[in-house]
Scaffold this motif. Structure first.
Motif, PDB file in Angstrom:
ATOM      1  N   SER A   1       0.728  -1.233  -0.083  1.00  0.00           N
ATOM      2  CA  SER A   1      -0.050   0.213  -0.197  1.00  0.00           C
ATOM      3  C   SER A   1       0.854   1.602  -0.271  1.00  0.00           C
ATOM      4  N   LEU A   2       1.959   0.977   0.039  1.00  0.00           N
ATOM      5  CA  LEU A   2       3.052   2.500   0.165  1.00  0.00           C
ATOM      6  C   LEU A   2       2.867   2.998  -0.922  1.00  0.00           C
ATOM      7  N   ASP A   3       2.945   4.983  -1.547  1.00  0.00           N
ATOM      8  CA  ASP A   3       3.349   5.111  -2.109  1.00  0.00           C
ATOM      9  C   ASP A   3       4.023   6.118  -2.297  1.00  0.00           C
ATOM     10  N   PHE A   4       5.104   5.565  -3.186  1.00  0.00           N
ATOM     11  CA  PHE A   4       6.326   6.466  -3.408  1.00  0.00           C
ATOM     12  C   PHE A   4       6.258   8.353  -3.685  1.00  0.00           C
ATOM     13  N   ALA A   5       6.771   9.018  -4.019  1.00  0.00           N
ATOM     14  CA  ALA A   5       6.502  10.287  -4.052  1.00  0.00           C
ATOM     15  C   ALA A   5       6.731  10.470  -5.872  1.00  0.00           C
ATOM     16  N   ASP A   6       8.024   9.203  -6.201  1.00  0.00           N
ATOM     17  CA  ASP A   6       8.767   9.508  -7.405  1.00  0.00           C
ATOM     18  C   ASP A   6       7.776   8.080  -8.825  1.00  0.00           C
ATOM     19  N   ASP A   7       7.377   7.247  -7.651  1.00  0.00           N
ATOM     20  CA  ASP A   7       6.264   6.219  -8.146  1.00  0.00           C
ATOM     21  C   ASP A   7       5.737   7.197  -9.623  1.00  0.00           C
ATOM     22  N   GLY A   8       5.644   6.442 -11.144  1.00  0.00           N
ATOM     23  CA  GLY A   8       4.600   6.330 -12.482  1.00  0.00           C
ATOM     24  C   GLY A   8       3.505   6.048 -12.541  1.00  0.00           C
ATOM     25  N   LEU A   9       2.960   6.722 -13.687  1.00  0.00           N
ATOM     26  CA  LEU A   9       1.512   6.114 -14.078  1.00  0.00           C
ATOM     27  C   LEU A   9       1.600   4.889 -15.471  1.00  0.00           C
ATOM     28  N   ALA A  10       1.736   3.591 -15.480  1.00  0.00           N
ATOM     29  CA  ALA A  10       1.615   3.080 -16.912  1.00  0.00           C
ATOM     30  C   ALA A  10       0.340   2.472 -17.206  1.00  0.00           C
ATOM     31  N   ARG A  11      -0.426   2.747 -17.767  1.00  0.00           N
ATOM     32  CA  ARG A  11      -1.448   2.503 -18.683  1.00  0.00           C
ATOM     33  C   ARG A  11      -1.587   1.059 -19.285  1.00  0.00           C
ATOM     34  N   ILE A  12      -2.272   0.003 -19.059  1.00  0.00           N
ATOM     35  CA  ILE A  12      -1.818  -1.360 -19.780  1.00  0.00           C
ATOM     36  C   ILE A  12      -3.198  -1.499 -20.879  1.00  0.00           C
ATOM     37  N   GLU A  13      -3.030  -2.207 -21.834  1.00  0.00           N
ATOM     38  CA  GLU A  13      -4.189  -2.438 -21.916  1.00  0.00           C
ATOM     39  C   GLU A  13      -4.155  -3.488 -23.759  1.00  0.00           C
ATOM     40  N   ALA A  14      -4.533  -3.748 -24.029  1.00  0.00           N
ATOM     41  CA  ALA A  14      -4.628  -5.594 -24.445  1.00  0.00           C
ATOM     42  C   ALA A  14      -5.664  -4.999 -25.513  1.00  0.00           C
ATOM     43  N   SER A  15      -5.628  -5.179 -27.319  1.00  0.00           N
ATOM     44  CA  SER A  15      -5.950  -4.435 -28.076  1.00  0.00           C
ATOM     45  C   SER A  15      -5.835  -6.564 -29.295  1.00  0.00           C
ATOM     46  N   ALA A  16      -6.854  -6.692 -30.427  1.00  0.00           N
ATOM     47  CA  ALA A  16      -6.870  -7.342 -30.714  1.00  0.00           C
ATOM     48  C   ALA A  16      -5.177  -7.743 -31.978  1.00  0.00           C
ATOM     49  N   LEU A  17      -4.820  -8.868 -31.983  1.00  0.00           N
ATOM     50  CA  LEU A  17      -3.506  -9.132 -32.214  1.00  0.00           C
ATOM     51  C   LEU A  17      -3.571  -8.871 -33.972  1.00  0.00           C
ATOM     52  N   GLY A  18      -5.049  -8.823 -34.639  1.00  0.00           N
ATOM     53  CA  GLY A  18      -4.849  -8.409 -35.770  1.00  0.00           C
ATOM     54  C   GLY A  18      -4.220  -6.824 -36.174  1.00  0.00           C
ATOM     55  N   ASP A  19      -4.789  -6.394 -34.773  1.00  0.00           N
ATOM     56  CA  ASP A  19      -4.082  -4.634 -35.499  1.00  0.00           C
ATOM     57  C   ASP A  19      -2.533  -4.031 -35.641  1.00  0.00           C
ATOM     58  N   HIS A  20      -1.867  -5.623 -35.633  1.00  0.00           N
ATOM     59  CA  HIS A  20      -0.382  -5.698 -35.654  1.00  0.00           C
ATOM     60  C   HIS A  20       0.471  -5.925 -36.668  1.00  0.00           C
ATOM     61  N   TRP A  21       1.604  -5.297 -36.695  1.00  0.00           N
ATOM     62  CA  TRP A  21       2.749  -5.801 -37.775  1.00  0.00           C
ATOM     63  C   TRP A  21       2.934  -6.864 -37.593  1.00  0.00           C
ATOM     64  N   PHE A  22       3.222  -7.447 -36.919  1.00  0.00           N
ATOM     65  CA  PHE A  22       3.032  -9.048 -36.527  1.00  0.00           C
ATOM     66  C   PHE A  22       2.670  -9.988 -36.283  1.00  0.00           C
ATOM     67  N   ALA A  23       1.006  -9.537 -36.991  1.00  0.00           N
ATOM     68  CA  ALA A  23       0.336 -10.439 -36.984  1.00  0.00           C
ATOM     69  C   ALA A  23       0.133 -12.293 -37.774  1.00  0.00           C
ATOM     70  N   ASP A  24       0.669 -12.121 -38.990  1.00  0.00           N
ATOM     71  CA  ASP A  24       0.776 -12.647 -40.093  1.00  0.00           C
ATOM     72  C   ASP A  24       1.647 -14.198 -39.051  1.00  0.00           C
ATOM     73  N   SER A  25       2.434 -13.923 -38.513  1.00  0.00           N
ATOM     74  CA  SER A  25       3.690 -14.486 -37.599  1.00  0.00           C
ATOM     75  C   SER A  25       3.152 -15.634 -36.231  1.00  0.00           C
ATOM     76  N   PHE A  26       1.768 -15.147 -36.204  1.00  0.00           N
ATOM     77  CA  PHE A  26       1.456 -16.131 -35.124  1.00  0.00           C
ATOM     78  C   PHE A  26      -0.274 -16.039 -35.362  1.00  0.00           C
ATOM     79  N   PRO A  27      -0.529 -16.849 -36.344  1.00  0.00           N
ATOM     80  CA  PRO A  27      -1.508 -17.589 -36.674  1.00  0.00           C
ATOM     81  C   PRO A  27      -2.641 -18.270 -35.825  1.00  0.00           C
TER      82      PRO A  27
END
Length: 231
Positions: A63-89
């Motif tokens: 629960s500790l919240d440090f003053a220099d902590d940052g914020l990361a935004r993580i989001e899942a998305s469909a594979l077909g939207d990415h350049w490497f989609a054909d490598s992972f059928p």
């Protein structure tokens, strides 16, 4: 008069706290960003992954919240939207494997487990060099149901891969163990029955010395992974 808000609709998943996480309780949610508090690059945090026992319940206090902590935004998305989609059928969706979101993992969610098919750089031609590592067979990350005492080992083989612009081949050994359950205290939330899952990944390149990475994750029904520590 009492305030009456709009109908928020029914929740698709409601935790039942039955001591296990079934496949339907940890499904991917595409296009929904999650904000995570993270320590800045180059810094370290002391994390007590063992926790303490309070009133006969294991408690992990993050629960500790440090003053220099940052914020990361993580989001899942469909594979077909990415350049490497054909490598992972056989892949279904992607999600970042690092806080910066520069490297993406390719996954499928199946009734018996969550599988990782490989990783790739978010951009096709990043300044650091392209990464495209596809396993010949997927790695089993989580086996359903997730419950205390469960453990397994899964191996991913890479041939003709690319790592930071250089040719790469090798294998990754994933050792996964569900250690137990307890209460997890976070800066803004508390989860009464979080599952601690330990994952050790040993990377064995064809050329070069092997390395290992330890990850401790806390999972909760319907919320998925709510905290993570790596070393």
């Amino acid at each position: 008069d009492a305030f009456v808000g709009p109908d928020a609709g029914g929740l698709e998943c409601i935790p039942n706290l039955d001591g296990r996480i079934d496949a339907v309780e940890i499904q991917p949610a595409l296009g929904i960003p999650v904000a995570l508090v993270v320590n800045p690059p180059g810094t370290e945090r002391a994390v007590n992954v063992v926790g303490t026992v309070i009133d006969e319940q294991r408690v992990w206090d993050l629960s500790l919240d440090f003053a220099d902590d940052g914020l990361a935004r993580i989001e899942a998305s469909a594979l077909g939207d990415h350049w490497f989609a054909d490598s992972f059928p056989a892949g279904e969706f992607v999600a970042p494997v690092d806080a910066a979101g520069n490297t993406l993992g390719v996954y499928t969610h199946e009734p018996d487990g969550l599988r990782l098919y490989g990783v790739a750089s978010r951009d096709e031609a990043p300044a650091s060099g392209q990464t495209l590592l596809a396993y010949t067979a997927p790695v089993l990350l989580y086996r359903f149901p997730i419950e205390a005492g469960s453990e397994h080992v899964s191996v991913g083989e890479v041939s003709n891969g690319t790592l930071l612009g250089l040719p790469y081949a090798g294998r990754d050994v994933y050792e996964v163990r569900v250690v137990g359950t307890g209460r997890l205290e976070l800066p803004d939330l508390s989860f009464d029955q979080a599952h601690r899952v330990d994952t050790r990944v040993t990377v064995e390149p064809t050329v070069g010395a092997p390395t290992s990475r330890r990850q401790v994750s806390w999972l909760f029904e319907c919320f998925g992974e709510v905290a993570r520590a790596t070393s």
